[in-house]
Structures are given as C-alpha cells and as structure tokens.
Write an enzyme that holds these catalytic residues in place. Structure first.
Site, PDB file in Angstrom:
ATOM      1  N   ASN A 209       0.939  -1.215   0.026  1.00  0.00           N
ATOM      2  CA  ASN A 209       0.034  -0.032  -0.025  1.00  0.00           C
ATOM      3  C   ASN A 209       0.979   1.309  -0.001  1.00  0.00           C
ATOM      4  O   ASN A 209       2.195   1.070  -0.250  1.00  0.00           O
ATOM      5  CB  ASN A 209      -1.071  -0.048   1.132  1.00  0.00           C
ATOM      6  CG  ASN A 209      -0.239  -0.004   2.560  1.00  0.00           C
ATOM      7  OD1 ASN A 209       0.363   0.743   2.856  1.00  0.00           O
ATOM      8  ND2 ASN A 209      -0.397  -1.239   3.310  1.00  0.00           N
ATOM      9  N   ASP A 278      -4.627  -6.210   4.792  1.00  0.00           N
ATOM     10  CA  ASP A 278      -5.688  -7.113   5.506  1.00  0.00           C
ATOM     11  C   ASP A 278      -5.765  -8.630   4.970  1.00  0.00           C
ATOM     12  O   ASP A 278      -6.155  -9.418   5.558  1.00  0.00           O
ATOM     13  CB  ASP A 278      -7.123  -6.395   5.283  1.00  0.00           C
ATOM     14  CG  ASP A 278      -7.141  -5.397   6.057  1.00  0.00           C
ATOM     15  OD1 ASP A 278      -6.719  -5.321   7.158  1.00  0.00           O
ATOM     16  OD2 ASP A 278      -8.021  -4.501   5.569  1.00  0.00           O
ATOM     17  N   LYS A 288       9.264 -16.859 -10.006  1.00  0.00           N
ATOM     18  CA  LYS A 288       8.809 -15.708 -10.794  1.00  0.00           C
ATOM     19  C   LYS A 288       7.303 -16.140 -11.578  1.00  0.00           C
ATOM     20  O   LYS A 288       7.558 -17.249 -12.426  1.00  0.00           O
ATOM     21  CB  LYS A 288       9.685 -14.732 -11.525  1.00  0.00           C
ATOM     22  CG  LYS A 288       9.033 -13.610 -12.169  1.00  0.00           C
ATOM     23  CD  LYS A 288      10.104 -12.818 -13.144  1.00  0.00           C
ATOM     24  CE  LYS A 288       9.591 -11.633 -13.715  1.00  0.00           C
ATOM     25  NZ  LYS A 288       9.943 -11.344 -14.919  1.00  0.00           N
ATOM     26  N   PHE A 322      -4.909   3.765  14.521  1.00  0.00           N
ATOM     27  CA  PHE A 322      -5.153   4.545  13.595  1.00  0.00           C
ATOM     28  C   PHE A 322      -6.443   4.106  12.767  1.00  0.00           C
ATOM     29  O   PHE A 322      -6.510   2.579  12.578  1.00  0.00           O
ATOM     30  CB  PHE A 322      -4.041   4.851  12.619  1.00  0.00           C
ATOM     31  CG  PHE A 322      -3.163   5.969  13.009  1.00  0.00           C
ATOM     32  CD1 PHE A 322      -2.357   5.732  14.207  1.00  0.00           C
ATOM     33  CD2 PHE A 322      -2.952   7.149  12.214  1.00  0.00           C
ATOM     34  CE1 PHE A 322      -1.489   6.595  14.572  1.00  0.00           C
ATOM     35  CE2 PHE A 322      -2.367   8.240  13.079  1.00  0.00           C
ATOM     36  CZ  PHE A 322      -1.610   8.052  13.968  1.00  0.00           C
ATOM     37  N   LYS A 336     -13.897   0.846  15.196  1.00  0.00           N
ATOM     38  CA  LYS A 336     -12.709   0.385  15.110  1.00  0.00           C
ATOM     39  C   LYS A 336     -12.286   0.532  16.654  1.00  0.00           C
ATOM     40  O   LYS A 336     -11.559  -0.551  17.489  1.00  0.00           O
ATOM     41  CB  LYS A 336     -11.616   0.817  14.514  1.00  0.00           C
ATOM     42  CG  LYS A 336     -11.824   0.215  13.046  1.00  0.00           C
ATOM     43  CD  LYS A 336     -10.705   0.864  11.995  1.00  0.00           C
ATOM     44  CE  LYS A 336     -11.538   0.589  10.592  1.00  0.00           C
ATOM     45  NZ  LYS A 336     -10.639   1.263   9.438  1.00  0.00           N
ATOM     46  N   LYS A 340     -11.757  -3.002  18.569  1.00  0.00           N
ATOM     47  CA  LYS A 340     -10.251  -3.501  18.902  1.00  0.00           C
ATOM     48  C   LYS A 340     -10.004  -3.010  20.477  1.00  0.00           C
ATOM     49  O   LYS A 340      -8.684  -2.996  20.708  1.00  0.00           O
ATOM     50  CB  LYS A 340      -9.359  -2.853  18.090  1.00  0.00           C
ATOM     51  CG  LYS A 340      -9.837  -3.052  16.619  1.00  0.00           C
ATOM     52  CD  LYS A 340      -8.797  -2.843  15.505  1.00  0.00           C
ATOM     53  CE  LYS A 340      -9.233  -2.882  14.102  1.00  0.00           C
ATOM     54  NZ  LYS A 340      -8.180  -3.134  13.168  1.00  0.00           N
TER      55      LYS A 340
HETATM   56  N1  CTP Z   1      -4.476  -3.093  11.995  1.00  0.00           N
HETATM   57  C1  CTP Z   1      -3.861  -4.239  12.550  1.00  0.00           C
HETATM   58  N2  CTP Z   1      -3.964  -5.477  11.751  1.00  0.00           N
HETATM   59  C2  CTP Z   1      -4.513  -5.347  10.706  1.00  0.00           C
HETATM   60  C3  CTP Z   1      -5.285  -4.422  10.205  1.00  0.00           C
HETATM   61  C4  CTP Z   1      -5.258  -3.346  10.736  1.00  0.00           C
HETATM   62  O1  CTP Z   1      -3.156  -4.071  13.612  1.00  0.00           O
HETATM   63  N3  CTP Z   1      -4.482  -6.722   9.881  1.00  0.00           N
HETATM   64  C5  CTP Z   1      -4.657  -1.904  12.482  1.00  0.00           C
HETATM   65  C6  CTP Z   1      -3.896  -0.678  11.977  1.00  0.00           C
HETATM   66  O2  CTP Z   1      -2.266  -0.734  12.124  1.00  0.00           O
HETATM   67  C7  CTP Z   1      -4.564   0.472  12.613  1.00  0.00           C
HETATM   68  C8  CTP Z   1      -5.927  -0.208  12.916  1.00  0.00           C
HETATM   69  O3  CTP Z   1      -5.789  -1.456  13.017  1.00  0.00           O
HETATM   70  O4  CTP Z   1      -4.224   0.874  13.770  1.00  0.00           O
HETATM   71  C9  CTP Z   1      -7.110   0.254  11.708  1.00  0.00           C
HETATM   72  O5  CTP Z   1      -6.591  -0.114  10.620  1.00  0.00           O
HETATM   73  P1  CTP Z   1      -7.468   0.219   9.216  1.00  0.00           P
HETATM   74  O6  CTP Z   1      -6.690  -0.294   8.137  1.00  0.00           O
HETATM   75  O7  CTP Z   1      -7.877   1.578   9.260  1.00  0.00           O
HETATM   76  O8  CTP Z   1      -8.564  -0.726   9.554  1.00  0.00           O
HETATM   77  P2  CTP Z   1      -8.928  -2.558   9.574  1.00  0.00           P
HETATM   78  O9  CTP Z   1      -9.188  -3.010  10.860  1.00  0.00           O
HETATM   79  O10 CTP Z   1      -8.186  -2.969   8.511  1.00  0.00           O
HETATM   80  O11 CTP Z   1     -10.430  -2.455   8.616  1.00  0.00           O
HETATM   81  P3  CTP Z   1     -10.817  -1.936   7.191  1.00  0.00           P
HETATM   82  O12 CTP Z   1      -9.518  -2.266   6.042  1.00  0.00           O
HETATM   83  O13 CTP Z   1     -11.792  -2.956   6.796  1.00  0.00           O
HETATM   84  O14 CTP Z   1     -11.149  -0.414   7.290  1.00  0.00           O
END
Ligand code: CTP
Length: 400
Positions: A209, A278, A288, A322, A336, A340
C-alpha cells in the site's frame, strides 16, 4: 525550578541579542546551567564577556581559536545539552540550519545535537514574512524544531509588525515547560508500528500500500523526545532510522504480528500507525510467475488483525490505533475503537488533500474511549505526533 538542566544557548547577530542576556540570567535563576555560543555578528551587538559573566561559563565564539579544540568542544556541548535554544534566531541562521549548512560553532553544534531545539526568531517584519524564511521555519517545524513565534510591535528598524523577540520571561517559561515534558515518558516503554506491510506474490512481486511510514516515525521520534524507550516495528520504508530508537524491520503482516507480540507484555503503550495488509496471497509462488495466461487469479486469505489481538490481550497497556478511511470517517473509526478495545483512535480521511499516505502533513480527528472527539487542523506529521504523545501523557497522568 529546573535545577541541573544544561541549556546550550546560541546567540545570533540581531539587535535583540541584548535581550538574550536577560534570558540567560532568568535561566540561571531557574537553576539551569547555561553555555552560550555566539555567532561572529552577535559579538558586534553584545560582548562575549557579558554572557560569560551572566552565565558563569566560557563563551564560544570561534571554531578556530587556540587551542583548536573545536571538534571536541562542539560535540561535547551538543551531547551535554538537555535543550538547545537560539535567541535571537536571525533569518540567516534559520536559513543555514534549514539548509544543512554548518560553517561556524553555532550551526555545527546545533547539527550535532539530539536535544530538542528551540528557535526564537527576531528580525525585520518583511524578512520574517519573506516566503523563504516562512518555508525554512515550516521545514524546521516539520522535523520537530520548536519555534517561539515572534511578537508584534514597533521594531528597531522603525517598522511596526511581527518579528519582535518575545519578552525573556515568555521565552524562559516555554523552555521550563519543555524541560518538564522532556521527561514525561521517562521509564515508559512505547511500541510504535509504522509503514505498510508487503505480502509476497512471488520472489519479485508483492501486495502493498501507499504508506511511507512518516506518521509512525514522527510518533517514535516525539515519544523518544519525551524520554520514552521506543521500539519501532517498521515495514519497508526509505526513512532514516531515528536516533536513540530501537528499530525492528519486518516485511509481512505475520512478521509484524510476531515482532509486536514479542514485546507486548513489557510495553506500557502501543501505537499502531502501520498500514497492515488485510489479505495476503494464499501461496507465494516459489518462482517468478510467467505471463502465460490472459488473466491471473490470486487467491487471497485474511491476515491476522494485530491490533484486535492486542485489544483482547491487553492488561495495563494503553492502545492507540489509526483508522484510514475514504468514507464515513467517524462511524468507521468509532467502530474500530470499540471492536479493537482501544483507548484512543486517530482517524484520518485519506482522500482529503493534505492528509493521508506519503505526504508530510495530516488532518486528523482524535476519538477518545469516552467518546470525546477532537478535531485537529492540517499540521505537519511531526506536529500531529507531538499532540498525540501529549494526549498519551495526559492519559497516563489521569490513570496514576
Ligand atoms: N491493523 C492491524 N492489523 C490488521 C489491520 C489493521 O493491527 N491486520 C491496525 C492498524 O495498524 C490500525 C487499525 O488496525 O491501527 C485500523 O486499521 P485500518 O486499516 O484503518 O482498518 P482495518 O481494521 O484493517 O479495517 P478496514 O480495512 O476494513 O477499514
């Protein structure tokens, strides 16, 4: 009182240099040990003898005076400083520091210090408002320098406007409060995650990303500046390793999870600024992948949600997350925070200009566990980091 702190104070050449004498006197009365470094032009306004008498310490004016101990001197002072202050900071000195120029004792010493640096600019209004000066100040603010904004009033040049050195009492008050916050996180272990993870597709490709790590690195730096022992678990990032911080480099979400869990029981605070993927390819190809077909299907499986797992395991730790969103910012962020089990969440709409991935500024809303929401304006990521760390310090004070 601020007994025992060592302040290195640079004096550069402006008419306000005479007020710097009062600043030294007040710092001494507050219990600080003050060493003065003067630029050559500062000595045209006030004599080094005046500063020597008031500070009670030798005054450095020249890199090349006999005996030629400049290297030892500037490194020794740079590392002895609890805080580095420049009063007055002229447009010239600000420009040199912002441009990385170190051609006299003041600019070389400031470059060699890891202490917080405070600049009190004072100059003619037009020089202060000149976009070059403003850009230099913005750059320095962005990397964590503290700027004491000049006051407005009648200037020595006869013009009325901003550029006046604030009263010595105001400068000293700011210094004393910074010296106090410098130890606000002493004895605390703080873990920050930063940057994005990379999930391998094959030996040369990955799913990733746009996260650069700037927000997480700024948080690590701001926490270390308040005396915390900082562990930075970082995904791939081109940012330099901040001084005094333990960095653990990881690539995938699984590696980040392992690194975070290994530290979790011994830390007091976790800030999860990383953009964790995710999903990951179910299988990373060993060789490859060749472009044999017209389409390619990747089967993705869910990664562990590290923050959610921390929320389930947490005991005394403060957990800060975040939320990077493109729609329904507050609703998603709030969800969240609850799901969490967080103490605070920093929400940002990554579609706003001036916010989000891979830029130097951010626009965030902070949501506390009790539902209180605070909106911050567009700020440099370092300024956002400082405010978040201040809020963490306030939470720790409340809970003790
Ligand atoms: N986070 C994490 N582990 C993951 C995904 C997210 O620890 N696998 C943490 C990120 O570091 C951040 C928070 O969860 O502090 C929210 O991350 P975000 O990407 O905004 O949300 P997600 O929980 O992944 O949900 P979505 O992608 O559905 O918005």
């Amino acid at each position: 009182m601020s007994s025992g702190h060592t302040i290195v104070m640079g004096v550069s050449g402006g008419i306000a240099a005479y007020k710097a004498v009062d600043v030294v006197s007040r710092l001494k009365k507050a219990g600080c040990n003050v060493y003065v470094i003067m630029t050559k032009s500062a000595t045209e306004f006030v004599t080094p003898l005046t500063f020597r008498e008031i500070s009670g310490n030798p005054v450095i004016t020249d890199m090349w005076e006999e005996p030629k101990t400049w290297n030892v001197q500037h490194i020794a002072l740079a590392s002895r400083a609890d805080l580095f202050l420049i009063v007055p900071a002229t447009a010239n000195v600000i420009g040199k520091i912002a441009g990385g120029i170190a051609d006299d004792m003041l600019t070389t010493t400031v470059m060699a210090t890891t202490a917080p640096v405070v600049l009190a600019p004072a100059m003619n209004t037009n020089m202060f408002l000149n976009p070059i000066t403003q850009q230099n100040l913005a750059k320095l603010k962005g990397i964590g320098y503290h700027i004491i904004e000049p006051a407005s009033g009648m200037l020595a040049c006869g013009i009325e406007g901003s550029g006046r050195l604030p009263e010595p009492a105001v400068i000293v008050e700011k210094i004393i409060s910074l010296l106090h916050t410098r130890h606000a996180l002493s004895g605390k272990r703080l873990l920050v995650t930063a940057a994005g993870t990379r999930e391998p597709i094959d030996p040369v490709r990955f799913l990733g990303n746009r996260s650069s790590g700037k927000m997480g690195y700024a948080l690590a730096q701001a926490a270390a500046a308040r005396g915390a022992e900082v562990i930075l678990v970082s995904g791939p990032s081109s940012l330099p390793t901040p001084p005094g911080i333990t960095v653990k480099r990881v690539e995938t979400a699984a590696e980040m999870r392992e690194a975070v869990l290994a530290e979790f029981d011994t830390v007091d605070i976790v800030i999860k600024a990383a953009a964790v993927a995710d999903y990951r390819p179910e299988l990373a190809a060993e060789q490859k992948i060749k472009k044999t077909g017209d389409t390619l299907t990747l089967n993705l499986v869910k990664n562990p949600d590290i923050l959610r797992e921390l929320g389930q395991r947490k005991k005394q730790q403060l957990l800060i997350g975040f939320a990077a969103e493109t729609e329904d910012l507050m609703a998603h962020a709030h969800e969240k925070l609850i799901n969490k089990n967080l103490d605070m969440i920093v929400a940002n709409d990554v579609t706003l200009p001036g916010a989000g991935f891979n830029i130097d500024t951010n626009i965030v809303k902070v949501i506390h566990k009790n539902g209180v929401v605070e909106e911050l304006p567009q700020l440099s990521k370092y300024q956002v980091a400082e405010i978040i760390i201040d809020k963490i310090c306030a939470m720790l004070t409340k809970s003790t």
